[in-house]
Scaffold this motif. Structure first.
Motif, PDB file in Angstrom:
ATOM      1  N   LEU A 214      17.805  25.417 -26.500  1.00  0.00           N
ATOM      2  CA  LEU A 214      17.631  24.182 -27.258  1.00  0.00           C
ATOM      3  C   LEU A 214      17.362  22.958 -26.385  1.00  0.00           C
ATOM      4  O   LEU A 214      17.074  21.882 -26.907  1.00  0.00           O
ATOM      5  CB  LEU A 214      18.878  23.911 -28.112  1.00  0.00           C
ATOM      6  N   ILE A 215      17.450  23.115 -25.064  1.00  0.00           N
ATOM      7  CA  ILE A 215      17.413  21.943 -24.192  1.00  0.00           C
ATOM      8  C   ILE A 215      16.070  21.215 -24.247  1.00  0.00           C
ATOM      9  O   ILE A 215      16.034  19.977 -24.253  1.00  0.00           O
ATOM     10  CB  ILE A 215      17.745  22.343 -22.732  1.00  0.00           C
ATOM     11  N   GLU A 216      14.956  21.942 -24.305  1.00  0.00           N
ATOM     12  CA  GLU A 216      13.657  21.275 -24.349  1.00  0.00           C
ATOM     13  C   GLU A 216      13.519  20.458 -25.630  1.00  0.00           C
ATOM     14  O   GLU A 216      13.045  19.313 -25.615  1.00  0.00           O
ATOM     15  CB  GLU A 216      12.517  22.287 -24.249  1.00  0.00           C
ATOM     16  N   SER A 217      13.944  21.033 -26.754  1.00  0.00           N
ATOM     17  CA  SER A 217      13.908  20.310 -28.024  1.00  0.00           C
ATOM     18  C   SER A 217      14.832  19.107 -27.987  1.00  0.00           C
ATOM     19  O   SER A 217      14.490  18.028 -28.491  1.00  0.00           O
ATOM     20  CB  SER A 217      14.309  21.250 -29.165  1.00  0.00           C
ATOM     21  N   ALA A 218      16.027  19.255 -27.384  1.00  0.00           N
ATOM     22  CA  ALA A 218      16.978  18.146 -27.314  1.00  0.00           C
ATOM     23  C   ALA A 218      16.417  16.987 -26.501  1.00  0.00           C
ATOM     24  O   ALA A 218      16.580  15.822 -26.871  1.00  0.00           O
ATOM     25  CB  ALA A 218      18.291  18.626 -26.701  1.00  0.00           C
ATOM     26  N   LEU A 219      15.737  17.291 -25.412  1.00  0.00           N
ATOM     27  CA  LEU A 219      15.208  16.237 -24.540  1.00  0.00           C
ATOM     28  C   LEU A 219      13.925  15.613 -25.086  1.00  0.00           C
ATOM     29  O   LEU A 219      13.769  14.383 -25.051  1.00  0.00           O
ATOM     30  CB  LEU A 219      14.948  16.797 -23.150  1.00  0.00           C
ATOM     31  N   PHE A 220      13.025  16.443 -25.584  1.00  0.00           N
ATOM     32  CA  PHE A 220      11.692  15.946 -25.936  1.00  0.00           C
ATOM     33  C   PHE A 220      11.397  15.968 -27.434  1.00  0.00           C
ATOM     34  O   PHE A 220      10.366  15.460 -27.871  1.00  0.00           O
ATOM     35  CB  PHE A 220      10.623  16.760 -25.190  1.00  0.00           C
ATOM     36  N   GLY A 221      12.307  16.546 -28.234  1.00  0.00           N
ATOM     37  CA  GLY A 221      12.127  16.547 -29.678  1.00  0.00           C
ATOM     38  C   GLY A 221      11.327  17.735 -30.170  1.00  0.00           C
ATOM     39  O   GLY A 221      10.788  18.528 -29.383  1.00  0.00           O
ATOM     40  N   HIS A 222      11.224  17.869 -31.498  1.00  0.00           N
ATOM     41  CA  HIS A 222      10.391  18.918 -32.077  1.00  0.00           C
ATOM     42  C   HIS A 222       9.879  18.460 -33.438  1.00  0.00           C
ATOM     43  O   HIS A 222      10.465  17.584 -34.081  1.00  0.00           O
ATOM     44  CB  HIS A 222      11.145  20.245 -32.196  1.00  0.00           C
ATOM     45  N   GLU A 223       8.796  19.063 -33.865  1.00  0.00           N
ATOM     46  CA  GLU A 223       8.230  18.791 -35.173  1.00  0.00           C
ATOM     47  C   GLU A 223       8.822  19.749 -36.210  1.00  0.00           C
ATOM     48  O   GLU A 223       9.339  20.817 -35.876  1.00  0.00           O
ATOM     49  CB  GLU A 223       6.706  18.948 -35.138  1.00  0.00           C
ATOM     50  N   LYS A 224       8.764  19.367 -37.459  1.00  0.00           N
ATOM     51  CA  LYS A 224       9.221  20.227 -38.549  1.00  0.00           C
ATOM     52  C   LYS A 224       8.433  21.531 -38.523  1.00  0.00           C
ATOM     53  O   LYS A 224       7.206  21.534 -38.444  1.00  0.00           O
ATOM     54  CB  LYS A 224       9.031  19.503 -39.883  1.00  0.00           C
ATOM     55  N   GLY A 225       9.154  22.660 -38.554  1.00  0.00           N
ATOM     56  CA  GLY A 225       8.500  23.962 -38.558  1.00  0.00           C
ATOM     57  C   GLY A 225       8.078  24.459 -37.191  1.00  0.00           C
ATOM     58  O   GLY A 225       7.418  25.506 -37.097  1.00  0.00           O
ATOM     59  N   ALA A 226       8.467  23.761 -36.120  1.00  0.00           N
ATOM     60  CA  ALA A 226       8.049  24.168 -34.774  1.00  0.00           C
ATOM     61  C   ALA A 226       8.631  25.520 -34.394  1.00  0.00           C
ATOM     62  O   ALA A 226       8.041  26.266 -33.614  1.00  0.00           O
ATOM     63  CB  ALA A 226       8.462  23.104 -33.751  1.00  0.00           C
ATOM     64  N   PHE A 227       9.800  25.844 -34.939  1.00  0.00           N
ATOM     65  CA  PHE A 227      10.436  27.135 -34.676  1.00  0.00           C
ATOM     66  C   PHE A 227      11.427  27.407 -35.798  1.00  0.00           C
ATOM     67  O   PHE A 227      11.693  26.531 -36.636  1.00  0.00           O
ATOM     68  CB  PHE A 227      11.134  27.147 -33.305  1.00  0.00           C
ATOM     69  N   THR A 228      11.962  28.607 -35.834  1.00  0.00           N
ATOM     70  CA  THR A 228      12.916  28.981 -36.871  1.00  0.00           C
ATOM     71  C   THR A 228      14.129  28.050 -36.833  1.00  0.00           C
ATOM     72  O   THR A 228      14.755  27.884 -35.790  1.00  0.00           O
ATOM     73  CB  THR A 228      13.382  30.435 -36.671  1.00  0.00           C
ATOM     74  N   GLY A 229      14.415  27.432 -37.972  1.00  0.00           N
ATOM     75  CA  GLY A 229      15.540  26.505 -38.053  1.00  0.00           C
ATOM     76  C   GLY A 229      15.155  25.048 -37.896  1.00  0.00           C
ATOM     77  O   GLY A 229      15.984  24.162 -38.101  1.00  0.00           O
ATOM     78  N   ALA A 230      13.884  24.795 -37.540  1.00  0.00           N
ATOM     79  CA  ALA A 230      13.424  23.403 -37.397  1.00  0.00           C
ATOM     80  C   ALA A 230      12.989  22.890 -38.766  1.00  0.00           C
ATOM     81  O   ALA A 230      11.794  22.833 -39.086  1.00  0.00           O
ATOM     82  CB  ALA A 230      12.268  23.327 -36.397  1.00  0.00           C
TER      83      ALA A 230
END
Length: 470
Positions: A214-230
Motif C-alpha cells: 500500500l505504500i505507493e498508493s499512500a505516498l502518491f495516491g490512487h484513482e478510483k478502480g485502480a486496483f481491487t478495493g480502490a
C-alpha cells in the motif's frame, strides 16, 4: 519550484452532498476559484476521506440521503477544531441555521446556491482559519521556555533553535538525525512553523508502518478502480502536503524501491497517482529523519546514497537527553503540568529526591520516555507531589546501581542493567501504559509495529499482553 519567499498554500475544500450533479457543479466552481476540491456523497465517505486528508474547509449538506448533517458537526469540530464548516441545505430555515451555528458551523447557505455569495463566505472562512492558526503559532512561540513546542534552556538546545531559525526560511530539504525519542518530529514541525509555509499543511509519514503493498498508493495516491478495493480516489501524502511540508520519518527503514520513487519526486516534485494518466506538480518542502547512521546504512545496502544526498542538503542533529541533563527538571515540570491538566489531577510539584533521581537516570528512551513516565505517574497516583517511590522499581534499580547512595531506602545492587534489560523494561512500561495496544505502544516507542512484535517475542512478553494486542 517556487522560492521560499513565494511558497503558496492552495486550500483544500471537502464537499459532502448526496446530489451527485450538485457535487460536480460545486467542484467546478471551487476549482475555478483557485482551490482544490474533493467531493463525497455520504457521511461515511466523508469520515473515510478524513482518515487520509485534512481539509481547510468543509461544505456539508444538512439533509443527506441516509445521514443527518447536523449530527456530524459536533464530531467534526472535536476532530478538526480549526476547520470551518459551511452548512448547505434546501431546508433553509432560520432555526436550522441558528442551531448549526450554535454547535460550531461557521456559516449557512441555502439551495439553490448563489455561487458568487458562496465564494465570499468561503474566502472569509478560509481567512478566519488562517488567522486562527497564526494566533496559535504565535501563542506557542511566546510560551516561556518553549520554542515551537520544544522545551529546553541548555546551550546545546539553544544551538538547535538557532539552526532551525536559519534553515527554516529556505526550501532546502533537511535531514534530522537523532536517537529514538529525542523529538525529531518536533524539530520538523518547528522548521515548518518558522518557514513561509506555516499556513500550509504539515504531513508526517512513517512509511515503515505502512504495508509494502500500500505504500505507493499512500505516498502518491490512487484513482478510483485502480486496483481491487480502490472504491474512491485517494489523495496521497505527497499531494496532501502541497503548499506545505512533507515529513518522512525513519527513512533508513524504507523499502529500497520506494526510496527510488521518492528520489524521483524530490527531483521533479511531480506526483502520478496509481491508475492515473495525468501527472501533477506540487509545491512541497521535504524534511526527513532517521535514528540510524546513514553512512553505515548505505554501506549495508539499506539506504540509497543518491536518496540520502538529495535529502541531506542540510543536516541537523538532535542531542539525546543524557547530553542535556540541565533540561530534565524543566521537561519534567512541563510534562507534569500538561498531564495534570489533561487528567484533572492535583499533582503540581516534584519532590527533591524524585528530581535528583530523574537527573541521575540515563534515559535510554530520551524525552519520550520521560514524558510517558510522568503521564503514567499522574494517572496512577493521588496527591499533590510526585515522590521518589512513584518512579518505579526498574528506574530506581538502574539509578541505585550507578549511585547507591542516592536513596537510603533503596536496595543496592552490584551491576548496572544491560541494554537488553533496559529495552525490555521500556517495552513493558509502554505496553502497560497503553493497556497492551501494539499500534499505540509502537508509536510511543518510535518503533514500527513489526519491530515491536519481534521484540515482544524476543523478551517473552507476548503471553502477558496477548489479550490486549488484538
Amino acid at each position: 519550484m517556487k522560492g521560499a519567499a513565494m511558497a503558496e498554500f492552495t486550500p483544500l475544500i471537502l464537499s459532502v452532498d448526496d446530489d451527485e450533479h450538485l457535487l460536480e457543479v460545486i467542484g467546478y466552481e471551487v476549482c475555478r476559484w483557485g482551490y482544490r476540491h474533493i467531493g463525497v456523497n455520504s457521511a461515511e465517505q466523508m469520515w473515510q476521506q478524513l482518515e487520509d486528508i485534512t481539509p481547510d474547509l468543509i461544505m456539508l449538506d444538512l439533509q443527506l440521503d441516509k445521514d443527518d448533517g447536523m449530527a456530524a458537526i459536533g464530531p467534526l469540530k472535536d476532530r478538526l477544531p480549526d476547520v470551518p464548516i459551511i452548512i448547505i441545505t434546501g431546508y433553509g430555515t432560520v432555526d436550522a441555521a441558528v442551531a448549526c451555528l450554535k454547535i460550531g458551523a461557521y456559516d449557512f447557505a441555502a439551495k439553490p446556491l448563489d455561487f458568487g455569495r458562496l465564494k465570499v463566505e468561503v474566502d472569509k472562512a478560509l481567512e478566519h482559519k488562517r488567522l486562527t492558526v497564526k494566533i496559535k503559532v504565535l501563542e506557542a512561540t511566546d510560551r516561556e521556555n518553549d520554542f515551537h513546542g520544544m522545551v529546553g534552556q541548555s546551550e546545546i538546545m539553544q544551538k538547535v533553535y538557532r539552526r532551525i531559525e536559519v534553515v527554516a526560511p529556505t526550501d532546502a530539504s533537511i535531514l534530522i538525525l537523532g536517537e529514538t525519542g529525542v523529538g525529531k518530529e518536533l524539530v520538523a514541525r518547528a522548521i515548518h512553523r518558522c518557514s513561509s509555509r506555516s499556513a500550509g499543511p504539515f504531513v508526517p509519514v512513517n512509511a515503515p508502518a505502512i504495508p509494502h503493498e500500500l505504500i505507493e498508493s499512500a505516498l502518491f495516491g490512487h484513482e478510483k478502480g485502480a486496483f481491487t478495493g480502490a472504491h474512491q480516489r485517494h489523495m496521497g501524502f505527497c499531494e496532501q502536503a502541497d503548499g506545505g511540508t512533507l515529513f518522512l520519518d525513519e527513512i533508513c527503514e524504507m523499502d529500497y524501491s520506494i526510496q527510488a520513487k521518492l528520489l524521483r519526486f524530490l527531483q521533479d516534485h511531480v506526483v502520478q497517482p496509481v491508475g492515473a494518466r495525468s501527472r501533477k506538480t506540487v509545491d512541497v518542502r521535504v524534511v526527513a529523519a532517521t535514528n540510524r547512521d546513514p553512512s553505515l546504512q548505505i554501506e549495508r545496502g539499506k539506504l540509497r546514497s543518491d536518496f540520502y544526498y538529495r535529502l541531506s542538503m542540510i543536516t541537523t542533529e538532535l542531542p539525546p537527553l543524557r547530553q542535556r541533563s540541565e533540561d530534565i527538571g524543566l521537561l519534567a515540570n512541563y510534562f507534569l503540568d500538561l498531564a495534570r491538566r489533561k487528567y484533572g489531577r492535583q499533582m503540581d510539584s516534584i519532590g527533591q529526591e524524585a528530581m535528583k533521581i530523574l537527573h541521575e537516570y540515563p534515559w535510554p528512551g530520551n524525552v519520550r520516555q520521560l514524558e510517558h513516565l510522568i503521564h503514567q505517574i499522574v494517572i496512577t497516583n493521588q496527591g499533590t507531589e510526585l515522590t521518589a517511590d512513584m518512579l518505579g522499581s526498574d528506574l530506581l534499580r538502574a539509578v541505585s546501581a550507578a549511585t547507591p547512595e542516592i536513596s537510603a531506602g533503596s536496595v543496592p545492587i552490584k551491576t548496572i542493567p544491560s541494554i537488553n534489560e533496559m529495552e525490555q523494561s521500556l517495552i513493558r512500561e509502554a505496553l502497560e501504559f497503553t493497556q497492551g495496544s501494539i499500534p499505540t505502544a509502537a508509536k510511543q516507542l518510535g518503533l514500527s509495529q513489526t519491530t515491536l512484535y519481534r521484540k515482544i517475542k524476543k523478551f517473552g512478553l507476548q503471553r502477558t499482553f496477548a489479550k490486549n494486542s488484538q
